[in-house]
Design a protein around this motif. Structure first.
Motif, mmCIF file in Angstrom:
data_model
loop_
_atom_site.group_PDB
_atom_site.id
_atom_site.type_symbol
_atom_site.label_atom_id
_atom_site.label_comp_id
_atom_site.label_asym_id
_atom_site.label_seq_id
_atom_site.Cartn_x
_atom_site.Cartn_y
_atom_site.Cartn_z
ATOM 1 N N GLN A 1 0.846 -1.208 0.000
ATOM 2 C CA GLN A 1 0.000 0.000 0.000
ATOM 3 C C GLN A 1 0.874 1.249 0.000
ATOM 4 O O GLN A 1 0.621 2.200 -0.742
ATOM 5 N N ALA A 2 1.909 1.215 0.822
ATOM 6 C CA ALA A 2 2.814 2.368 0.886
ATOM 7 C C ALA A 2 3.540 2.544 -0.451
ATOM 8 O O ALA A 2 3.688 3.666 -0.943
ATOM 9 N N LEU A 3 3.956 1.426 -1.040
ATOM 10 C CA LEU A 3 4.672 1.515 -2.324
ATOM 11 C C LEU A 3 3.760 2.028 -3.431
ATOM 12 O O LEU A 3 4.184 2.827 -4.272
ATOM 13 N N ILE A 4 2.505 1.584 -3.411
ATOM 14 C CA ILE A 4 1.559 2.063 -4.441
ATOM 15 C C ILE A 4 1.395 3.578 -4.310
ATOM 16 O O ILE A 4 1.440 4.316 -5.301
ATOM 17 N N CYS A 5 1.223 4.043 -3.052
ATOM 18 C CA CYS A 5 1.096 5.498 -2.803
ATOM 19 C C CYS A 5 2.339 6.216 -3.318
ATOM 20 O O CYS A 5 2.244 7.238 -4.011
ATOM 21 N N GLY A 6 3.499 5.681 -2.959
ATOM 22 C CA GLY A 6 4.754 6.329 -3.322
ATOM 23 C C GLY A 6 4.958 6.363 -4.826
ATOM 24 O O GLY A 6 5.291 7.408 -5.398
ATOM 25 N N ILE A 7 4.720 5.226 -5.481
ATOM 26 C CA ILE A 7 4.966 5.155 -6.931
ATOM 27 C C ILE A 7 3.968 6.047 -7.687
ATOM 28 O O ILE A 7 4.348 6.746 -8.632
ATOM 29 N N CYS A 8 2.708 6.039 -7.243
ATOM 30 C CA CYS A 8 1.717 6.921 -7.906
ATOM 31 C C CYS A 8 2.135 8.384 -7.720
ATOM 32 O O CYS A 8 2.019 9.183 -8.652
ATOM 33 N N GLY A 9 2.612 8.720 -6.513
ATOM 34 C CA GLY A 9 3.080 10.091 -6.258
ATOM 35 C C GLY A 9 4.256 10.433 -7.145
ATOM 36 O O GLY A 9 4.351 11.538 -7.689
ATOM 37 N N TRP A 10 5.127 9.457 -7.355
ATOM 38 C CA TRP A 10 6.307 9.673 -8.215
ATOM 39 C C TRP A 10 5.871 9.883 -9.670
ATOM 40 O O TRP A 10 6.353 10.794 -10.345
ATOM 41 N N VAL A 11 4.952 9.026 -10.112
ATOM 42 C CA VAL A 11 4.470 9.127 -11.506
ATOM 43 C C VAL A 11 3.840 10.504 -11.751
ATOM 44 O O VAL A 11 4.013 11.103 -12.811
ATOM 45 N N LEU A 12 3.132 10.992 -10.763
ATOM 46 C CA LEU A 12 2.503 12.318 -10.900
ATOM 47 C C LEU A 12 3.540 13.435 -10.685
ATOM 48 O O LEU A 12 3.495 14.472 -11.357
ATOM 49 N N GLY A 13 4.443 13.195 -9.743
ATOM 50 C CA GLY A 13 5.366 14.258 -9.331
ATOM 51 C C GLY A 13 6.459 14.572 -10.343
ATOM 52 O O GLY A 13 6.799 15.742 -10.535
ATOM 53 N N VAL A 14 6.987 13.553 -11.018
ATOM 54 C CA VAL A 14 8.132 13.788 -11.916
ATOM 55 C C VAL A 14 7.759 14.696 -13.094
ATOM 56 O O VAL A 14 8.378 15.749 -13.279
ATOM 57 N N PRO A 15 6.726 14.335 -13.874
ATOM 58 C CA PRO A 15 6.383 15.248 -14.978
ATOM 59 C C PRO A 15 5.912 16.613 -14.490
ATOM 60 O O PRO A 15 6.183 17.632 -15.124
ATOM 61 N N SER A 16 5.246 16.621 -13.316
ATOM 62 C CA SER A 16 4.801 17.912 -12.767
ATOM 63 C C SER A 16 6.004 18.795 -12.461
ATOM 64 O O SER A 16 5.991 19.997 -12.725
ATOM 65 N N SER A 17 7.043 18.183 -11.893
ATOM 66 C CA SER A 17 8.225 18.981 -11.536
ATOM 67 C C SER A 17 8.896 19.530 -12.788
ATOM 68 O O SER A 17 9.351 20.668 -12.816
ATOM 69 N N TRP A 18 8.939 18.705 -13.849
ATOM 70 C CA TRP A 18 9.550 19.173 -15.095
ATOM 71 C C TRP A 18 8.752 20.338 -15.675
ATOM 72 O O TRP A 18 9.310 21.332 -16.122
ATOM 73 N N GLY A 19 7.435 20.177 -15.660
ATOM 74 C CA GLY A 19 6.574 21.246 -16.180
ATOM 75 C C GLY A 19 6.726 22.522 -15.358
ATOM 76 O O GLY A 19 6.864 23.624 -15.909
#
Lengths: 367, 235
Positions: A295-313
């Motif tokens: 559950q923690a990994l799913i939260c973390g990975i989903c946050g990463w998937v959303l966070g990386v392109p957001s940070s680039w943008g």
């Protein structure tokens, strides 16, 4: 257990989305800071690495361009030619000066050097400053101050015409600008003086040996290899500013871990009876810990998937809005943050896993 | 030789409690939930445990199911001395030797009917494909072919209890422990569950131990035990 972990998380979609958003925000923060850290370093290094000098020679005790001051007589240049490994010596003067653009006060680090290879890193428009009264400014400075080729910039009271726009001279707080050596001396009031000598060595010569020999020859100078001189200048920010970024990065990781931990812990408390049932029907503790960790990994990975392109943008947006913002985005940053995300997810799963361990399986008999 | 061995095995009790006590708390607040109980249950018995609330029925079921360790005495179930097992071994015992059926069904609310059954099979190490196949087969047997992908919230009480039964039987345990299995069902659905439990004994040779207040179960049971103040006697 993956399906159970995933389904449990999605029972309250809003909470899951909020947790993902929280993790993504912390990842954006960490990536921003990493980008700023590397961008700052690269910008600081960019021009200094470009300068054609195997050895920088300055006044005794001077070690960099920004914090220490160096002043040497220009005629000292001849003493370097006595050594056979020296191929060329150039004079360098540079200082932060106030200037005025469109009636607004600003700052630029004005460089004068009598070696055209040690001028701007890359000219984007126009040409180099070849005559008195001319200046080449950095593109970041040009964008920030709304300057273009042909405009006049008032530097230390002297009107200079912009003849070139260059790239690679952005140090965040200020940008490099280039004039002729004579013009620089006039602006600084340094007739017959230089700040540094740029010594170029023959191919076979060792910079370290040249540094030792130069310092032996004259007790009044300090000499540095290019690597040492770059390191001295980087250390100014490395020692003062960059550790702050590192602290903020750590805070970002802690916040991300806390968001994941809180989400999974809340879920574990809420689903406590179901964990008890799982225990009762024979699920080993390891399987339950795995569920909490997943559950923690799913939260973390989903946050990463959303966070990386957001940070680039967001970084691109920040650079558009604030031209001098030096952040860079690299895939290896994203990969590093993925590793950190996985670690913080696992760390965040510890408290829920401990909670699961305490659940009594006999709870299954209760309503 | 095989016949003699299997006969011998079938003669040995599936449940054997020797002077079992279970005390909660200590000192003046101590509560003796199970008090010096001696009990043997033979394979293929359908045992009904009757008794008022607080008599110790659930504690007794928990001891037999390896959910609690006795304060004193020995608990043998399906040939295993539960006193000697650690937490990991007890979990393995519960998974493979006992099927649990609870009053409130206790299904995973986020999983569908077939996923609830599949979960147990996956815990036992079945491949995903095999677990799915077996789970669907079991649910088909319990008349739930049309409800495989329904979440518990979208199933009736009877359907939920049948899913719980399928889950309890997924790994073919020799002993099925049921706590008030009809308690949350209306009379018709309750009878359906009793019929299914009876079938487990008659057609599959399993042992069923049910704690309940439901008098209808007395007809189905082969043996009735009375539980009162932590003691058990033949009813």
């Amino acid at each position: 257990m993956l399906i159970l972990a995933y389904r449990n998380l999605l029972v309250h979609k809003e909470r899951f989305l909020l947790a993902t958003f929280g993790v993504a925000c912390s990842i954006v923060l960490v990536l921003f800071l990493m980008g700023l850290y590397d961008g700052w370093r690269e910008n600081m290094e960019s021009y200094l690495r470009h300068v054609h000098a195997d050895v920088w020679v300055g006044q005794k005790g001077a070690a960099d361009l920004f914090q220490t001051f160096s002043l040497l007589p220009a005629e000292g240049e001849h003493m370097f030619y006595e050594a056979e490994e020296v191929e060329k010596v150039a004079s360098f003067v540079g200082r932060l000066l106030t200037c005025e653009a469109h009636g607004r006060r600003c700052y630029t680090f004005v460089v004068g050097v009598n070696d055209k290879d040690s001028g701007p890193v890359r000219l984007l428009e126009g040409r180099g400053a070849e005559n008195p009264g001319e200046i080449v400014i950095d593109q970041v400075f040009a964008r920030r101050e709304h300057l273009a080729l042909g405009d006049t910039l008032l530097v230390a009271g002297a009107p200079l015409r912009i003849v070139g726009i260059a790239q690679g001279g952005n140090c965040f707080l200020y940008q490099y600008a280039f004039v002729t050596l004579a013009q620089a001396r006039q602006l600084f009031g340094l007739a017959g003086m230089v700040n540094y000598f740029l010594v170029q060595l023959a191919d076979h010569a060792s910079p370290e040996e040249a540094v030792a020999r130069i310092e032996r020859t004259s007790a009044l100078v300090s000499a540095y290899t290019k690597e040492q001189f770059v390191a001295n200048n980087i250390a100014l920010t490395g020692d003062n500013f960059l550790p702050i970024l590192r602290v903020l990065e750590i805070l970002g990781v802690i916040v991300g871990s806390a968001v994941i931990g809180l989400t999974v812990y809340t879920l574990t408390v809420e689903r406590g009876p179901e964990y008890g049932i799982l225990k009762a029907i024979g699920a080993p503790d390891a399987a339950l810990y795995t569920t909490a960790a997943l559950q923690a990994l799913i939260c973390g990975i989903c946050g990463w998937v959303l966070g990386v392109p957001s940070s680039w943008g967001l970084m691109a947006l920040a650079q558009y809005a604030v031209p001098q913002f030096p952040a860079v985005s690299y895939l290896h940053h994203a990969a590093w943050v993925l590793g950190a995300t996985l670690l913080m997810s696992l760390a965040a799963a510890i408290a829920p896993a401990r909670r699961v361990a305490r659940i009594d399986p006999a709870i299954a008999f209760k309503g | 030789m095989e016949t003699i061995a299997s006969k011998a095995a079938s003669l040995s009790p599936i449940v054997d409690l020797q002077d079992v006590c279970k005390t909660y708390g200590s000192g003046r607040t101590a509560v003796q939930a199970v008090d010096h109980v001696n009990l043997t249950i033979q394979p293929q018995e359908f045992v009904l445990l009757l008794g008022p609330s607080g008599a110790g029925k659930t504690t007794l079921l928990s001891l037999l199911g390896g959910l609690l360790q006795p304060t004193s005495g020995t608990v043998h179930v399906a040939g295993v001395n539960l006193n000697r097992l650690n937490a990991r071994q007890l979990a393995h015992f519960r998974l493979h030797r006992v099927g649990f059926v609870f009053q409130f069904f206790q299904l995973m609310s986020a999983l569908t009917a077939h996923e609830n059954v599949e979960l147990v099979l996956r815990l036992a190490g079945r491949s995903r494909h095999a677990a799915r196949h077996e789970a669907e087969g079991l649910l088909h047997r319990f008349g739930l072919s049309q409800r495989l992908t329904h979440l518990p919230a979208h199933l009736s009480g009877g359907e939920q209890q049948r899913v719980a039964l399928a889950r309890a039987l997924a790994l073919q345990p020799p002993l099925v422990i049921a706590d008030e299995p009809t308690g949350s069902l209306d009379s018709h659905l309750g009878e359906e569950v009793i019929r299914l439990l009876r079938q487990l004994v008659d057609e599959e040779g399993r042992t069923v131990l049910v704690a309940s207040h439901d008098p209808r179960l007395m007809k189905a049971a082969t043996r009735v035990l009375q539980c009162e103040d932590g003691k058990v006697r033949e009813g």
